[in-house]
Scaffold this active site. Structure first.
Site, PDB file in Angstrom:
ATOM      1  N   GLU A  45      57.752  22.211  51.964  1.00  0.00           N
ATOM      2  CA  GLU A  45      58.232  21.059  51.197  1.00  0.00           C
ATOM      3  C   GLU A  45      59.033  21.494  49.980  1.00  0.00           C
ATOM      4  O   GLU A  45      60.025  20.860  49.626  1.00  0.00           O
ATOM      5  CB  GLU A  45      57.059  20.172  50.770  1.00  0.00           C
ATOM      6  CG  GLU A  45      56.425  19.388  51.908  1.00  0.00           C
ATOM      7  CD  GLU A  45      57.405  18.432  52.581  1.00  0.00           C
ATOM      8  OE1 GLU A  45      58.321  17.941  51.903  1.00  0.00           O
ATOM      9  OE2 GLU A  45      57.252  18.194  53.788  1.00  0.00           O
ATOM     10  N   CYS A 208      72.893   3.102  64.888  1.00  0.00           N
ATOM     11  CA  CYS A 208      72.245   1.783  64.796  1.00  0.00           C
ATOM     12  C   CYS A 208      71.944   1.175  66.161  1.00  0.00           C
ATOM     13  O   CYS A 208      70.991   0.404  66.304  1.00  0.00           O
ATOM     14  CB  CYS A 208      73.128   0.839  63.988  1.00  0.00           C
ATOM     15  SG  CYS A 208      73.399   1.401  62.286  1.00  0.00           S
ATOM     16  N   CYS A 211      68.552   2.112  67.118  1.00  0.00           N
ATOM     17  CA  CYS A 211      67.542   1.993  66.069  1.00  0.00           C
ATOM     18  C   CYS A 211      66.506   0.921  66.408  1.00  0.00           C
ATOM     19  O   CYS A 211      66.862  -0.205  66.775  1.00  0.00           O
ATOM     20  CB  CYS A 211      68.221   1.643  64.742  1.00  0.00           C
ATOM     21  SG  CYS A 211      67.038   1.425  63.398  1.00  0.00           S
ATOM     22  N   CYS A 217      67.304  -5.083  60.236  1.00  0.00           N
ATOM     23  CA  CYS A 217      67.969  -4.323  59.170  1.00  0.00           C
ATOM     24  C   CYS A 217      69.035  -5.189  58.487  1.00  0.00           C
ATOM     25  O   CYS A 217      69.973  -5.652  59.132  1.00  0.00           O
ATOM     26  CB  CYS A 217      68.601  -3.053  59.748  1.00  0.00           C
ATOM     27  SG  CYS A 217      69.475  -2.072  58.520  1.00  0.00           S
TER      28      CYS A 217
END
Length: 364
Positions: A45, A208, A211, A217
């Site tokens: 991380e 998209c 998606c 969205c």
DNA sequence: CAAGCGTGGTG
DNA sequence: TCACCAAGCTT
């Protein structure tokens, strides 16, 4: 703590759709996923802050080979940690990682305090999002993350206006991130959010059509996915001028100096750098350097995130040295094992990059 | 709160 | 070639 946001869909529906997508299209074989330990997740991380996965992987493998445990990291000299970080950038991450390992050894029995976000964020280099990622992935406790991927995805889903680095916008995104975070499968959910942003809800050309949220969205409904998230307000890059002195002896060794412990390239080694000709002259006088032949160097520029560095076309090379005082050491380009950026120098600009020595050799 | 902090990829 | 910026945190 965080105010209740207005969701685009119920949290459990969001989680279900995301995890279904993740099971099919997510990344399940990243190096820090197996074996998955708090230490390995932590290191990954930190490396992944502002850094792409493909860049991190080789650094992560080398780092783990050398420092397989938190104890090994804590026991190492800082030079060696920086050495493995050389080329990755944002070197404060390495200094903080090293410091945090020592703090965990001294104050938490050699373990990362993964019981709470507060305990983790008390360690240097760990902020709220990184703490959430470590906790969720290594313990499965409920903790939200808000990295660039999540910011972008949520900004589009909710058509959140404003630059996502702005504190007010960030607060709203944190509330959304917290709202959608589930109670179970925290490791998968956290990885799923990052994978979703990185591979589907990409900055440019998001996919998209594939998606799982394209029916809810807001940015997609408005045909404005490119507008979100809004970019940072631009500012003019200031230009700084500097002189970098390239000294080498008759054996071809180069003189390097260790930089201050903080700031640009903090703790690393680089060619000596001077604000102006005056300072350079002072240094040459102090060090009794008597260049017999000076060779010209082309004017170089190097762009950093916040400024453009111009290296002035000074005569910065000499073949013979009468003497150099303390504060640096000779580096032999032909025997680079101790140097991080040891690879054969491709361009002159790379010679200006910082170096990290595994140990400090004797003075010349 | 805004600025400082790296490097490499991308369109 | 170049603007833009990525798994953020610290001061």
């Amino acid at each position: 703590m965080t105010e209740m946001p207005t969701p685009r869909l119920a949290a459990d529906v969001f989680q279900q759709r995301l995890l279904d997508w993740f099971d099919r299209h997510g990344r399940h074989d990243l190096p820090w996923q197996s074996p998955r330990s708090a230490y390995r997740v932590w290191v990954s991380e930190i490396m992944l802050q502002q850094t792409q996965v493909t860049t991190v992987i080789p650094y992560f493998e080398r780092f783990m080979a050398r420092f397989p445990t938190l104890e090994a990291l804590a026991a190492a000299p800082q030079d060696e940690v920086l050495h493995l970080w050389t080329g990755l950038g944002y070197y404060a991450r390495a200094r903080n990682l090293h410091k945090a390992a020592q703090e965990a050894l001294d104050s938490h029995g050699g373990q990362l305090p993964t019981h709470s976000v507060e305990a983790l964020t008390a360690l240097p280099g760990i902020g709220r999002s990184t703490a959430g990622a470590i906790i969720a992935q290594s313990t499965g406790q409920r903790a939200a993350i808000l990295d660039g991927n999540v910011k972008r995805s949520l900004a589009r889903l909710h058509a959140v206006a404003g630059w996502t680095g702005k504190p007010a916008v960030e607060r709203r995104l944190w509330a959304l991130a917290d709202y959608y975070t589930p109670e179970t499968r925290l490791a998968d959910y956290t990885q799923a959010m990052m994978d979703f942003g990185a591979t589907l809800c990409k900055r440019s050309t998001p996919l998209c059509e594939h998606c799982p949220f394209n029916d809810v969205c807001l940015a997609y409904a408005q045909g404005e996915t490119k507008r979100y998230p809004e970019s940072k307000p631009k500012k003019v890059l200031p230009t700084r001028e500097t002189i970098m002195l390239l000294l080498h002896d008759r054996d071809g060794r180069v003189w390097l100096e260790q930089r201050p412990a903080s700031g640009l390239w903090g703790g690393l080694w680089s060619l000596p750098q001077f604000d102006g000709q005056e300072r350079l002259n002072d240094w040459l006088a102090d060090n009794v350097v008597r260049p017999e032949r000076l060779s010209p160097m082309p004017c170089l520029t190097h762009t950093f995130s916040h400024f453009r560095l111009a290296i002035t076309p000074q005569p910065v090379s000499c073949d013979r040295l009468q003497g150099v005082r303390e504060g640096g050491t000779w580096y032999d380009p032909a025997h680079p094992p101790a140097i991080g950026l040891a690879a054969p120098v491709k361009t002159l600009i790379n010679q200006l990059a910082p170096f990290s020595l595994k140990s400090t050799p004797g003075r010349a």
